[in-house]
Design a protein around this motif. Structure first.
Motif, short mmCIF file in Angstrom:
data_model
loop_
_atom_site.label_atom_id
_atom_site.label_comp_id
_atom_site.label_asym_id
_atom_site.label_seq_id
_atom_site.Cartn_x
_atom_site.Cartn_y
_atom_site.Cartn_z
N LEU A 108 0.81 -1.11 -0.16
CA LEU A 108 0.02 0.05 0.00
C LEU A 108 0.72 1.15 -0.05
N LEU A 109 1.98 1.39 0.86
CA LEU A 109 2.69 2.39 0.82
C LEU A 109 3.73 2.71 -0.51
N GLU A 110 3.88 1.60 -1.07
CA GLU A 110 4.53 1.83 -2.29
C GLU A 110 3.76 2.63 -3.29
N ARG A 111 2.46 2.29 -3.27
CA ARG A 111 1.42 2.72 -4.21
C ARG A 111 1.16 4.26 -3.92
N LEU A 112 0.94 4.50 -2.55
CA LEU A 112 0.74 5.65 -2.12
C LEU A 112 1.60 6.70 -2.22
N ILE B 277 -8.16 -5.88 -1.16
CA ILE B 277 -8.20 -6.12 0.14
C ILE B 277 -9.52 -5.69 0.78
N ASP B 278 -10.51 -5.55 -0.24
CA ASP B 278 -11.91 -5.36 0.10
C ASP B 278 -12.18 -4.08 1.12
N ARG B 279 -11.47 -3.04 0.56
CA ARG B 279 -11.92 -1.66 1.30
C ARG B 279 -12.87 -0.85 0.25
N GLU B 280 -14.11 -1.29 0.42
CA GLU B 280 -15.08 -0.91 -0.67
C GLU B 280 -14.89 0.82 -0.68
N GLU B 281 -15.05 1.54 0.67
CA GLU B 281 -15.33 2.93 0.41
C GLU B 281 -14.18 3.33 0.07
N MET B 282 -12.84 3.18 0.24
CA MET B 282 -11.66 3.49 -0.56
C MET B 282 -11.55 3.37 -1.91
N TYR B 283 -12.01 2.09 -2.35
CA TYR B 283 -11.95 1.67 -3.71
C TYR B 283 -12.96 2.81 -4.50
N ILE B 284 -14.14 3.11 -3.86
CA ILE B 284 -15.27 4.04 -4.84
C ILE B 284 -14.52 5.18 -4.76
N ARG B 285 -13.74 5.78 -3.65
CA ARG B 285 -13.29 7.07 -3.53
C ARG B 285 -12.11 7.48 -4.78
N ASN C 248 -0.04 9.98 -15.89
CA ASN C 248 0.63 9.30 -14.92
C ASN C 248 0.04 9.45 -13.43
N ARG C 249 -0.76 10.46 -13.39
CA ARG C 249 -1.47 10.57 -12.06
C ARG C 249 -2.68 9.37 -12.38
N MET C 250 -3.32 8.92 -13.45
CA MET C 250 -4.41 8.02 -13.88
C MET C 250 -3.55 6.56 -13.48
N SER C 251 -2.54 6.44 -13.88
CA SER C 251 -1.85 5.25 -13.52
C SER C 251 -1.97 4.80 -12.24
N CYS C 252 -1.26 5.77 -11.38
CA CYS C 252 -1.01 5.70 -10.04
C CYS C 252 -2.33 5.31 -9.23
N THR C 253 -3.44 6.22 -9.71
CA THR C 253 -4.99 6.33 -9.27
C THR C 253 -5.29 4.74 -9.46
N VAL C 254 -5.11 4.15 -10.57
CA VAL C 254 -5.70 2.76 -10.71
C VAL C 254 -5.05 1.81 -10.02
N ASN C 255 -3.59 1.82 -9.95
CA ASN C 255 -2.85 1.14 -8.95
C ASN C 255 -3.15 1.39 -7.62
N VAL C 256 -3.76 2.28 -7.07
CA VAL C 256 -4.11 2.48 -5.61
C VAL C 256 -5.62 1.74 -5.59
N LEU C 257 -6.48 1.93 -6.56
CA LEU C 257 -7.88 1.47 -6.44
C LEU C 257 -7.97 0.14 -6.63
N ASN C 258 -6.95 -0.54 -7.40
CA ASN C 258 -6.93 -1.89 -7.71
C ASN C 258 -6.52 -2.66 -6.40
N SER D 12 8.68 3.61 -10.79
CA SER D 12 8.44 2.25 -10.68
C SER D 12 7.24 1.81 -11.55
N PHE D 13 6.13 2.59 -11.68
CA PHE D 13 5.12 2.00 -12.41
C PHE D 13 5.08 2.16 -13.78
#
Length: 403
Positions: free
Chosen positions: A7-11, A40-48, A25-35, A180-181
């Motif tokens: 998680l920290l790597e992605r954030l 890990i089933d954190r639905e509210e963060m996924y939707i955000r 680049n912002r889109m790529s990183c956002t997709v990495n975080v939401l995936n 890295s991404f």
């Protein structure tokens, strides 16, 4: 610990590019975080993060991608009267007490985006689902009528509106100088409407002013991958048509099929000619082989991004005879579809058909299929390649069909 590290790597990647000019680049990183949050089933963060991605797409007028992104939110909801949990409605624009109401509002928004992106086939699929709800569950005949009118318009657009076909580009980012991404990965990008390779490459290189452009399409050496610099490889690839089963082996109008030649694709080809054997001065067809590389992406394009990572690469060599068969098949399909067009609309201008036929009957550049006859329909070739007799018969049939 592994989870936190991932998680920290992605954030950290996300934080680094947060205020980057480069929205891609912002889109790529956002997709990495939401995936990651989905995993890990954190639905509210996924939707955000889905909405952060959707907003980026809207800023870039990527309506098709914005639609696919919102669709991921809609898929979390059921067509039911269950109350909507607070984290499911993260936007003030949506006023919904039940999951059905929220899903309905999301679908309307998504259909609107697909319409703007000229992806009417996708809009129709959702429209049918909505119509089913209005007719049999909500009994909202006014909405049903509006939905069916929209669908009728979309069907008409598919047949009548000419849509630009985007080109696809393979892009490799090599060297340790990349974040890295991107580092040492290859992606297939969907170009913008009418965007040529030169413009796309120029746009890419302005994002990485220190990067060096690679001149070939061959995979880079280990030295290049491990060097501290940045090397960008970029060339055009051809999407491979993956026609839905319902259209296969049927006579379908070209307007309907043409959508699938550049959409819902996840395999792409790049071919380059290679010379083999002795050079025959009078006929180079006999020893012109093709090295064909197929790239398969992680997801189909278009999707929630305008590009996806290449997950597998395979290379094969195509013999001169196979190339001849392929070329004849393509030409015959072209003639066939042109003739069909004239049969269904007698008022079409005849010029494109006459030019096509003229180019086949009297070829100015390559000498037409007479070259194939010279190269393959002789005793010497047949004795040296007895395994090709079946292909030779196929080629003869294709030539006969063309005549």
């Amino acid at each position: 610990v592994t989870l936190v590290v991932r998680l920290l790597e992605r954030l950290l990647d996300y934080r680094t590019i947060m205020h980057d000019e480069n929205k891609e680049n912002r889109m790529s990183c956002t997709v990495n975080v939401l995936n990651f949050y989905k995993e890990i089933d954190r639905e509210e963060m996924y939707i955000r993060y889905l909405y952060k991605l959707c907003d980026l797409h809207k800023e870039c007028d990527n309506y098709t991608e914005a639609a696919y992104t919102l669709l991921l939110h809609a898929k979390l909801l059921k067509w039911s009267d269950e109350p909507c949990a607070a984290h499911l409605t993260q936007r003030d624009d949506y006023r919904a007490a039940t999951q059905r109401q929220l899903k309905d509002q999301l679908y309307q928004q998504i259909i609107n985006y697909f319409d703007k992106g000229k992806m009417w086939e996708e809009a129709i699929i959702l429209g049918k689902e909505l119509a089913e709800q209005y007719e049999n569950e909500m009994f909202d005949f006014e909405q049903l009528s509006a939905s069916l009118r929209k669908q009728a318009q979309f069907y008409e657009n598919i047949v009548k509106v000419i849509r630009p076909k985007p080109d696809y580009f393979a892009v490799g980012y090599y060297g340790l100088g990349f974040p890295s991404f991107l580092r040492n990965k290859m992606f297939i990008y969907r170009g913008k409407d009418y965007e040529r390779w030169e413009d796309f490459e120029a746009r890419l290189l302005t994002q990485f002013p220190n990067a060096e452009k690679m001149r070939t399409s061959t995979p880079p050496s280990e030295d290049t991958k491990c060097s501290p610099g940045q090397y960008i490889q970029c060339f055009t690839v051809k999407p491979i048509l993956d026609l839905p089963a319902k259209f296969q082996n049927k006579h379908v109008s070209e307007q309907i099929v043409s959508f699938y030649t550049v959409n819902e694709v996840h395999k792409f080809q790049y071919s380059k000619p290679v010379k083999r054997g002795e050079r025959e001065s009078d006929n180079e067809f006999a020893n012109m082989w093709i090295e064909r590389t197929t790239y398969t992406t992680a997801y189909k394009l278009p999707g929630i991004l305008r590009w996806f990572e290449v997950k597998s690469v395979s290379t094969e060599e195509i013999s001169p005879l196979e190339i001849a068969v392929e070329t004849m098949q393509l030409t015959n399909e072209k003639i066939s579809s042109m003739v069909q067009r004239h049969l269904s609309d007698p008022n079409l201008p005849i010029n494109p058909l006459s030019m096509l036929l003229n180019g086949i009957v009297d070829p100015a550049v390559m000498g037409g299929f007479a070259n194939y006859e010279k190269a393959f329909f002789n005793d010497k070739y047949m004795q040296e390649h007895p395994e090709d007799l079946e292909k030779i018969e196929q080629l003869k049939d294709l030539i006969a069909w063309q005549v």
